[in-house]
Design a protein around this motif. Structure first.
Motif, PDB file in Angstrom:
ATOM      1  N   SER A 170      -5.623  -9.616  29.043  1.00  0.00           N
ATOM      2  CA  SER A 170      -6.774 -10.504  29.174  1.00  0.00           C
ATOM      3  C   SER A 170      -7.906  -9.762  29.876  1.00  0.00           C
ATOM      4  N   ILE A 171      -9.112  -9.902  29.354  1.00  0.00           N
ATOM      5  CA  ILE A 171     -10.307  -9.351  29.989  1.00  0.00           C
ATOM      6  C   ILE A 171     -11.096 -10.539  30.521  1.00  0.00           C
ATOM      7  N   SER A 172     -11.201 -10.638  31.844  1.00  0.00           N
ATOM      8  CA  SER A 172     -11.743 -11.841  32.464  1.00  0.00           C
ATOM      9  C   SER A 172     -12.784 -11.510  33.534  1.00  0.00           C
ATOM     10  N   ARG A 173     -13.567 -12.507  33.884  1.00  0.00           N
ATOM     11  CA  ARG A 173     -14.570 -12.364  34.942  1.00  0.00           C
ATOM     12  C   ARG A 173     -14.740 -13.712  35.638  1.00  0.00           C
ATOM     13  N   LEU A 174     -15.476 -13.723  36.743  1.00  0.00           N
ATOM     14  CA  LEU A 174     -15.744 -14.975  37.424  1.00  0.00           C
ATOM     15  C   LEU A 174     -16.741 -15.806  36.632  1.00  0.00           C
TER      16      LEU A 174
END
Length: 224
Positions: free
Chosen positions: A218-222
């Motif tokens: 998974s490539i995630s950010r805030l």
């Protein structure tokens, strides 16, 4: 509409953007990765964090999924999360699902956090190698060490060779056990790159139980 990790179906996504079979490819659902232009926009980060050190499968996935983004390795998933919230990194990449062993328990905390949103998923082909010290030989190996996930993905191969096993906190920790074993009877399971980075010897290649072994990252950010 912003999509949250907890809202995603618990199943691998369909293929959306294909690279080559060795480096992996993107997966998507709904509005994720609508086009190549969209991909370039959502993958523009100041820095992305991954579970290190250099030579880990997370680094390989990070390098393939975001080749132009500065990468920072971290020791634990907790460290990655703290770096994300403190602004040290703008995004994080972490494993969530493996085709052999299923969902990765260590990263489910990311999925439960409603302050983190998922931008994309990257499916990385996982090839496992048995790695030994330079002077070691496969017939002399008695013990195999690695992270639990790597041991489970090569369970049949290990059983067929009658090796004893020992879990480590990471493939990097396994490599250090190999290098410190003066008997040369310990082998670590990891990537080709891990062997090259540690000036070690690849004793066997493709030891994973399935020749279609892959991990979804998974490539995630805030949330902004």
């Amino acid at each position: 509409m912003q999509m949250f990790l907890g809202e995603f179906p618990m199943k691998p996504y369909k293929v959306s953007h294909v690279r080559d079979k060795e480096s992996g490819f993107f997966l998507s659902s709904g509005r994720l990765l609508q086009s190549k232009a969209h991909y370039r926009s959502v993958m523009s980060f100041s820095a992305i964090g991954y579970l290190g050190p250099c030579g880990s499968f997370s680094e390989l996935a990070c390098e393939n999924a975001a080749p132009e983004t500065p990468r920072i390795p971290f020791t634990t998933f907790g460290d990655i999360c703290r770096a994300l919230f403190s602004g040290i990194i703008e995004a994080a990449i972490y494993p969530i699902y493996n085709s052999t062993i299923g969902w990765i328990a260590e990263t489910q905390g990311f999925r439960a956090c409603t302050e983190i949103c998922e931008l994309a998923r990257w499916r990385q082909r996982i090839e496992l190698c048995l790695i030994g010290a330079i002077a070691s030989e496969l017939p002399k190996i008695k013990r195999v060490v690695s992270h639990r996930a790597a041991l489970e993905q090569s369970r049949n191969w290990i059983f067929a060779h009658h090796f004893s096993t020992q879990e480590t906190t990471s493939t990097a920790a396994a490599m250090q056990l190999v290098l410190s074993d003066c008997t040369k009877m310990t082998g670590a399971i990891g990537s080709r790159r891990m062997a090259l980075n540690n000036d070690a010897k690849i004793l066997a290649v493709g030891i994973e139980d399935s020749n279609r072994n892959y991990t979804d990252f998974s490539i995630s950010r805030l949330l902004s």
